[in-house]
Design an enzyme around this catalytic site. Structure first.
Site, PDB file in Angstrom:
ATOM      1  N   SER A 129      36.219 116.671  16.807  1.00  0.00           N
ATOM      2  CA  SER A 129      36.127 116.834  15.363  1.00  0.00           C
ATOM      3  C   SER A 129      36.104 118.325  15.005  1.00  0.00           C
ATOM      4  O   SER A 129      37.071 119.021  15.237  1.00  0.00           O
ATOM      5  CB  SER A 129      34.904 116.074  14.827  1.00  0.00           C
ATOM      6  N   HIS A 164      40.378 112.486  13.650  1.00  0.00           N
ATOM      7  CA  HIS A 164      40.067 111.212  12.982  1.00  0.00           C
ATOM      8  C   HIS A 164      41.244 110.693  12.155  1.00  0.00           C
ATOM      9  O   HIS A 164      41.081 110.185  11.057  1.00  0.00           O
ATOM     10  CB  HIS A 164      38.838 111.375  12.076  1.00  0.00           C
TER      11      HIS A 164
END
Length: 247
Positions: A129, A164
């Site tokens: 991330s 994501h």
């Protein structure tokens, strides 16, 4: 003759904080230099959240490595000791959280410069991330609330990164729009469950622990759109055991 070490970045679409099987982290460790690698966790993007640190240590202490944690919100090392510590690590593993805050804190402490030096010396730099976003020139981030563009990454990986890609609403169309308009340069989009290894800025290997999860190359296309190319990923059951190779 002096051997120049490979300069490697690994983008993770999962890991100890997301996956129970540990396949991505096992695969990551196969790319560290030498036996029993020294792995440093940098939880800066989460504000050094204690629970996140505990998750990392619980996951990595049983592995054949030496896990450590570097806290910058409760810093204990002076500049010389900080440099010695980071340059002695084989892997630097950056956690998720706020990408913009992460980069700002690193720059205040000079960690950005030390990570560049470690990268040039062969330390594997990786993360999930925010920990994937930070290595690129630019990234697609929710650091400011709504999904937005961040253009002041470390620049060790050319182009942009979007994590994501399949799991957070709005990520895919927003990233494609940013690339199509030139707000972000062309780059790499990771679905959860994928990992990508780059050597000297070039993709060297892509793997997945989740059937069907994909890595994408996203580039500007014709008529104001972005083109999206899926990159083949090796299933991790074969990759890891065969020895091959919020943000």
């Amino acid at each position: 003759m002096v051997t120049v070490p490979a300069r490697r970045v690994v983008l993770l679409g999962g890991g100890f904080s997301m996956d129970e099987d540990g396949l991505l982290d096992d695969w990551l460790l196969t790319h560290a230099r030498g036996p029993r690698p020294k792995v440093c966790f940098l939880p800066t993007a989460s504000g050094d959240a204690p629970g996140y640190v505990d998750q990392f240590l619980t996951a990595f202490r049983p592995r054949d490595c030496e896990p450590t944690v570097l806290s910058l919100f409760r810093r204990e090392l002076d500049d010389d000791a900080l440099r010695d510590f980071l340059l002695s690590r084989d892997v630097v593993y950056v956690g998720g959280g706020n990408t913009a805050n992460l980069l700002a804190v690193w720059r205040v402490h000079g960690v950005d410069r030390l990570l560049r030096e470690a990268y040039d010396r062969g330390t594997v730099l990786c993360g999930i991330s925010a920990g994937a976003n930070c290595w690129a020139d630019a990234s697609h981030t929710d650091s400011f609330g709504p999904l937005a563009v961040l253009r002041d990454g470390l620049g060790l990986l050319p182009g942009s990164v979007c994590p994501h890609y399949d799991s957070e609403p709005g990520r895919r169309p927003s990233y494609r729009n940013a690339v199509s308009t030139g707000a972000l340069p062309a780059g790499w989009a990771l679905e959860d469950g994928v990992a990508a290894l780059f050597a000297d800025g070039h993709l060297e290997a892509a793997v997945t622990r989740r059937p069907g999860a994909r890595l994408f190359r996203v580039e500007p296309g014709g008529q104001g759109a972005a083109g999206e190319r899926s990159v083949p990923c090796l299933p991790l059951g074969a990759a890891s055991r065969g020895g091959a190779g919020s943000g």
